[in-house]
Motif scaffolding. Structure first.
Motif, PDB file in Angstrom:
ATOM      1  N   ALA A 123       0.810  -1.077   0.178  1.00  0.00           N
ATOM      2  CA  ALA A 123       0.048  -0.033  -0.016  1.00  0.00           C
ATOM      3  C   ALA A 123       0.976   1.341  -0.061  1.00  0.00           C
ATOM      4  N   ASN A 127       0.736   4.223  -2.697  1.00  0.00           N
ATOM      5  CA  ASN A 127       0.573   5.740  -2.509  1.00  0.00           C
ATOM      6  C   ASN A 127       1.320   6.383  -3.231  1.00  0.00           C
ATOM      7  N   VAL A 243      -9.801   1.535  -6.398  1.00  0.00           N
ATOM      8  CA  VAL A 243     -10.955   1.414  -5.638  1.00  0.00           C
ATOM      9  C   VAL A 243     -11.745   0.792  -6.373  1.00  0.00           C
ATOM     10  N   ARG A 246     -11.405  -2.817  -6.620  1.00  0.00           N
ATOM     11  CA  ARG A 246     -11.732  -3.561  -5.402  1.00  0.00           C
ATOM     12  C   ARG A 246     -13.120  -3.770  -5.297  1.00  0.00           C
ATOM     13  N   LEU A 347      -5.953  -4.121   0.796  1.00  0.00           N
ATOM     14  CA  LEU A 347      -6.117  -2.633   0.649  1.00  0.00           C
ATOM     15  C   LEU A 347      -7.050  -2.278   1.383  1.00  0.00           C
ATOM     16  N   TRP A 349      -8.763   2.145   2.431  1.00  0.00           N
ATOM     17  CA  TRP A 349      -8.469   3.562   2.198  1.00  0.00           C
ATOM     18  C   TRP A 349      -9.279   4.469   2.714  1.00  0.00           C
ATOM     19  N   PHE A 362      -3.818   4.917   0.641  1.00  0.00           N
ATOM     20  CA  PHE A 362      -4.138   3.426   0.965  1.00  0.00           C
ATOM     21  C   PHE A 362      -3.474   2.971   2.199  1.00  0.00           C
ATOM     22  N   ASN A 367     -11.155  -2.776   3.433  1.00  0.00           N
ATOM     23  CA  ASN A 367     -12.257  -1.894   3.688  1.00  0.00           C
ATOM     24  C   ASN A 367     -13.568  -2.376   3.710  1.00  0.00           C
TER      25      ASN A 367
END
Ligand code: HEM
Length: 368
Positions: A123, A127, A243, A246, A347, A349, A362, A367
Motif C-alpha cells: 500500500a 501511494n 478503488v 476493489r 488494501l 483506504w 491506501f 475496507n
C-alpha cells in the motif's frame, strides 16, 4: 455522518447520493452557511462554466494574497488555469495544440515500460506510485532525462501545496523552494530545447513563438503548470480506479484478458468517481443565469461531481482540461502494468484532506 456541504463530500466514503440530491435541486442556489453560490447538476455546472462573466479569479485579485510577491505567486499569475481573456486564450491555444499532438500510443508504450519497472508491492508503495508515475510520464514527454524525474516529481508535489487553502506555513515555505527549483529546471531544459525536437517542450516553445506568446516567464510558468495540473488529478484518477477494481473484483480478470477495455474502464471511473469534485468561479459583473440574478463579486462553487453522466470529470467550456487524453493514457498504462500485483494486495483506504480533489490514501487492510 450526513453530508452538509460540497467540501466535506469530496473526501467522504460515499458522497454520490448527496451529489444526486444536489442535482435534483435548483441548478443555482445561494448557500448562506458558506457565503457562496452553488452551481449543481449538468445544467448549473455548464451554465456557469460557459458564462464569460464567471471568472477563475476574484475581481482585482489575480494572485492569492498569501502568495503575492513570491516565486509561487509569479507562477500562479501566469497560469492559463488562473487567467481570462487574451492571457488565457493565447497560451491555452498553444498548450492544447501541443498536448493534442502527443503520440498517445507511444506515450502508453513508454509508461507501460517504466511503470512495469516500478510495480508497487504494498500500500505504501502504491501511494507513492499513483503520484510519481504520472509526473514521470509528463517529465519524460517534456524531455527531461530519467535521472531528473524523481526530483521534479518531489518538487511538483511540494509546489502544489501553494494551491491548497489547507496548507500550513511549513508547506507553503516548501512550495516556494520547489517553485524556484522547478523554474530553474525548466530554464535549463529550455536552453537545451533546440536539441530535443519531437519533445513536448519543443512543440510548446515552437507554438509559443508562432503565435507571439513572447513572455518567456509565462511559458516557464505554464510548463510548471503542466506538472502541477497532472499531479493531484491523475493520482486521483489512478487511485479511484484502484478503488473501483476493489469494488468489482471480477473486473480485474476481465480487463487483464481484454486490455483494450482499460480505457473504457477509466472513462467510467472519471464519470462515476471523479478525481476533481468542484472548482470555483467569481462573478466580475452581475450576471443573469438560468433566471437567477447573481450580483458582482460573488463566489460560485461549481459542483462538477453533481453533473453526473453528462460530464466527464475534466471540466467544461473555455477552461476545460487539455490533458484528458494524456491523463487517460498514462493511467491506462499504469493500471495495465500493475493489475497483477494489485489483485493480491490487501488494501484499505481513506481520502487525503482536500476541498476539491478525491485522492485515496491506501493502507494495508480491507475496507469491506
Ligand atoms: C485525471 C486527470 C485530470 C483531471 C481529472 C483533470 C481535470 C481538470 C479540470 C476539471 C479542469 C478545469 C478546471 C476549471 O475549469 O476550473 C482542468 C484544467 C486543466 N488541466 Fe486537467 N485534469 C487532469 C489531468 C491533466 C493533465 C495530465 C494535464 C497536463 C498534461 C492537465 C492540464 C490542465 C490544464 C493546463 C488546465 C487549465 C485549462 C484552462 O484553464 O484553460 N490536466 N483539468
Amino acid at each position: 455522518m450526513p453530508l452538509a456541504d460540497p467540501f466535506s463530500a469530496v473526501t467522504h466514503a460515499a458522497p454520490y447520493d448527496y451529489y444526486r440530491r444536489l442535482a435534483e435541486g435548483p441548478p443555482l442556489r445561494f448557500e448562506a452557511s458558506l457565503d457562496c453560490w452553488l452551481a449543481t447538476g449538468a445544467v448549473g455546472v455548464q451554465a456557469v462554466l460557459e458564462h464569460p462573466a464567471c471568472r477563475v479569479r476574484p475581481p482585482g485579485q489575480a494572485v492569492p494574497l498569501n502568495l503575492a510577491g513570491t516565486p509561487c505567486g509569479a507562477i500562479f499569475a501566469e497560469l492559463v488555469r488562473m487567467n481570462e481573456g487574451e492571457r488565457h486564450a493565447v497560451p491555452k491555444q498553444v498548450l492544447a495544440r501541443a498536448l493534442g499532438q502527443v503520440d498517445l500510443a507511444r506515450l502508453h508504450e513508454r509508461v507501460m515500460q517504466f511503470a512495469g519497472d516500478r510495480v508497487p508491492a504494498c500500500a505504501a508503495q502504491l501511494n507513492e506510485a499513483i503520484f510519481e508515475l504520472p509526473l514521470f510520464a509528463m517529465a519524460d514527454l517534456l524531455g527531461f532525462a530519467p535521472a531528473q524525474w524523481p526530483a521534479l516529481a518531489a518538487w511538483t508535489r511540494d509546489f502544489v501545496a501553494c494551491l491548497s487553502p489547507l496548507s500550513n506555513g511549513e508547506q507553503l515555505a516548501g512550495a516556494q523552494r520547489a517553485a524556484d527549483a522547478l523554474l530553474h529546471g525548466f530554464s535549463a531544459l529550455l536552453r537545451e530545447a533546440d536539441a530535443l525536437p519531437g519533445s513536448l517542450l519543443h512543440d510548446i516553445v515552437t507554438g509559443a513563438d508562432a503565435v507571439g506568446w513572447q513572455a518567456s516567464g509565462g511559458v516557464l510558468a505554464n510548463l510548471v503548470g503542466l506538472l502541477s495540473q497532472t499531479c493531484d488529478a491523475t493520482a486521483g484518477l489512478l487511485g479511484n480506479a484502484v478503488v473501483a477494481l476493489r469494488a468489482q473484483p471480477e473486473l480485474s480478470a476481465q480487463l487483464r484478458a481484454a486490455p483494450r477495455l482499460w480505457l473504457a474502464m477509466l472513462r467510467e471511473v472519471s464519470r462515476h468517481d471523479p478525481a476533481i469534485h468542484n472548482t470555483r468561479r467569481y462573478t466580475a459583473d452581475a450576471v443573469e443565469l438560468l433566471g437567477v440574478r447573481i450580483p458582482a463579486g460573488q463566489t460560485i462553487i461549481v459542483v462538477l461531481a453533481s453533473a453526473g453522466q453528462a460530464e466527464s470529470g475534466f471540466g467544461h467550456g473555455r477552461h476545460a482540461c487539455p490533458g484528458q487524453s494524456i491523463a487517460q493514457s498514462i493511467a491506462t498504462a499504469c493500471l495495465q502494468a500493475w493489475a497483477g500485483a494489485l489483485e493480491g494486495m490487501p488494501l484499505a483506504w481513506r481520502y487525503l484532506p482536500s476541498l476539491n480533489a478525491r485522492i485515496p490514501v491506501f493502507a494495508q487492510g480491507d475496507n469491506a
